[in-house]
Design an enzyme around this catalytic site. Structure first.
Site, PDB file in Angstrom:
ATOM      1  N   ASP A  45       0.771  -1.242   0.000  1.00 58.10           N
ATOM      2  CA  ASP A  45       0.000   0.000   0.000  1.00 58.10           C
ATOM      3  C   ASP A  45       0.809   1.303   0.000  1.00 58.10           C
ATOM      4  O   ASP A  45       0.580   2.175  -0.811  1.00 58.10           O
ATOM      5  CB  ASP A  45      -0.933   0.026   1.220  1.00 58.10           C
ATOM      6  CG  ASP A  45      -1.816  -1.207   1.307  1.00 58.10           C
ATOM      7  OD1 ASP A  45      -1.692  -2.107   0.455  1.00 58.10           O
ATOM      8  OD2 ASP A  45      -2.631  -1.282   2.240  1.00 58.10           O
ATOM      9  N   GLU A  80       2.920  -9.549  11.444  1.00 57.98           N
ATOM     10  CA  GLU A  80       2.567  -9.164  10.075  1.00 57.98           C
ATOM     11  C   GLU A  80       3.836  -8.760   9.301  1.00 57.98           C
ATOM     12  O   GLU A  80       3.992  -9.119   8.133  1.00 57.98           O
ATOM     13  CB  GLU A  80       1.583  -7.986  10.172  1.00 57.98           C
ATOM     14  CG  GLU A  80       0.947  -7.565   8.879  1.00 57.98           C
ATOM     15  CD  GLU A  80       0.002  -6.374   9.081  1.00 57.98           C
ATOM     16  OE1 GLU A  80      -0.143  -5.898  10.234  1.00 57.98           O
ATOM     17  OE2 GLU A  80      -0.568  -5.921   8.080  1.00 57.98           O
TER      18      GLU A  80
HETATM   19  C1  DGY Z   1      -5.721  -2.245   4.489  1.00 60.67           C
HETATM   20  O1  DGY Z   1      -6.886  -2.165   4.876  1.00 60.67           O
HETATM   21  O2  DGY Z   1      -4.773  -1.740   5.077  1.00 60.67           O
HETATM   22  C2  DGY Z   1      -5.453  -3.036   3.283  1.00 60.67           C
HETATM   23  O3  DGY Z   1      -4.121  -3.121   2.982  1.00 60.67           O
HETATM   24  C3  DGY Z   1      -6.255  -2.539   2.118  1.00 60.67           C
HETATM   25  O4  DGY Z   1      -6.622  -3.649   1.442  1.00 60.67           O
END
Ligand code: DGY
Length: 406
Positions: A157, A379
């Site tokens: 992201d 994570e």
């Molecule tokens: C989040 O919600 O952070 C995800 O990466 C988007 O899919």
């Protein structure tokens, strides 16, 4: 039984909803597309039928145009648990974005663990339609590459590679971030980036999920996984007795590989290209290492040299840093701006094996397993210290640990 194996299996049991697995009970309480594929790679060692169910559930949400949505919302999760939820997307319990096409690899692996021709024959046409969507609807640059229209589609992201194209987007305001209730702000994307994600998603939604907005990018990670998925589809077609189709999938993989080479390769690395400006970014991110997955990659020696050099220090840090260790934006704890993620480690290890780098692959494997077990399946981790960040009991970290131990 190995203690780590039992603990990883317990994470997948705890995250199982009955027909799919959540990446995290707190931060991500629905089904995510590429998470599910990685989760199936581990689940197949515990219960092939659950792994099949995981993938079949995801593909039950496939759109008529072939796209596999990046989120399939669980109807039993309270709406306030995640933003942006189904009301935002207005798309019948799914989002309208996609994520990297890692599904064919997962389907093939599940079948190899526990051969099931019906499963394969059910998913083969759906996988074909998914890849066809990417080929026809997403070749925005006209060069045979699949473009992404939102940073969430890369799965990475807040990668610094998106800072340039994102700077053209005016952030939305007036929404409540739910992620910060479960994750430390310093580990997550900034508010400004989040505002831009929401703006881009809303604009795309308002066009009926047809017209990309300001963000249109050819990502080497997404396209390497696409080419690898075509190779997996070729193996599936062979299994199903379809040699002509298998040859067509191999050709499709070769076309994407060639287009990546011509368009994204520069000076020892694969960079993302901003389709709106035609400019290649100069950011060395872990996405640029993923073409190592391709066994015929002619430039593999040069790419391996970058991977083991000062920017990624492969084999001398924990996992595979998501961003260039020498760059000013490198941040060891913030999501995709530096931390190491186990799925990228797992993919790069596959690439190392395909290029005969067995010693490095085995060092990476040992580190990934040790780090995952020590951080309670975090994570992501700080590549320099190995400290855990983000959610714990994270689905794909546990699943890929099982796969590395199997
Ligand atoms: C989040 O919600 O952070 C995800 O990466 C988007 O899919």
């Amino acid at each position: 039984m190995d203690v780590t194996w039992g603990r990883a299996a317990a994470v997948l049991d705890a995250n199982w909803l009955g027909s799919s697995t959540v990446p995290s009970r707190s931060l991500y309480p629905h089904q995510w597309s590429w998470d599910s594929a990685f989760i199936a790679l581990g689940l197949r060692h515990l219960s092939p039928s659950r792994a099949r169910r995981e993938l079949l559930t995801l593909f039950s949400a496939q759109w008529r145009d072939g796209r596999i949505p990046h989120i399939l919302f669980n109807p039993d999760t309270p709406p306030e648990a995640y933003f942006p939820g189904p009301d935002f997307w207005r798309a019948r319990r799914t989002s309208g974005l996609v994520q990297p096409p890692v599904h064919a690899r997962a389907v093939l692996a599940v079948h190899e663990t526990d051969p099931d021709r019906t499963f394969l024959a059910t998913l083969y046409p759906k996988l074909r339609a998914w890849h066809e969507y990417l080929r026809t609807h997403r070749d925005a640059g006209g060069r045979g590459l699949a473009a992404i229209v939102h940073p969430w589609e890369s799965g990475m992201d807040n990668s610094p590679a998106w800072d340039g194209p994102l700077s053209r987007v005016t952030p939305s305001a007036g929404f409540v971030r739910r992620d910060l209730q479960h994750g430390a702000a310093a580990d997550r994307p900034s508010d400004e980036d989040y505002g831009r994600y929401v703006r881009l998603a809303a604009d795309y939604r308002d066009s009926g999920y047809q017209d990309p907005g300001a963000f249109v990018v050819e990502d080497p990670g997404f396209n390497a996984l696409f080419a690898d998925a075509e190779l997996a589809l070729a193996a599936i077609a062979e299994e199903l007795g379809l040699p002509a189709a298998a040859a067509a999938h191999r050709e499709a993989a070769a076309r994407v590989e060639k287009a990546m080479q011509e368009t994204l390769w520069d000076n020892g690395f694969f960079f993302a290209r901003d389709v709106r400006t035609g400019v290649r970014t100069r950011e060395y991110t872990c996405a640029g290492l993923l073409p190592l997955l391709l066994p015929d990659l002619a430039v593999a020696p040069a790419l391996l040299a970058t991977a083991t050099g000062p920017r990624f220090r492969l084999g001398r840090v924990h996992g595979v840093p998501s961003h260039d260790l020498t760059a000013p934006e490198f941040d060891p704890g913030r999501y995709w701006r530096g931390p190491s993620w186990s799925n990228v480690g797992w993919l790069v290890r596959q690439g190392l094996l395909r290029h005969g780098e067995h010693a490095l692959a085995s060092r990476l494997r040992d580190d990934l397993v040790e780090t995952a077990a020590r951080t309670d399946f975090a994570e992501y981790v700080d590549p320099l210290t190995g400290a855990g960040h983000g959610a714990r009991s994270f689905g794909w970290t546990a699943a890929l640990t099982l796969d590395l131990l199997a």
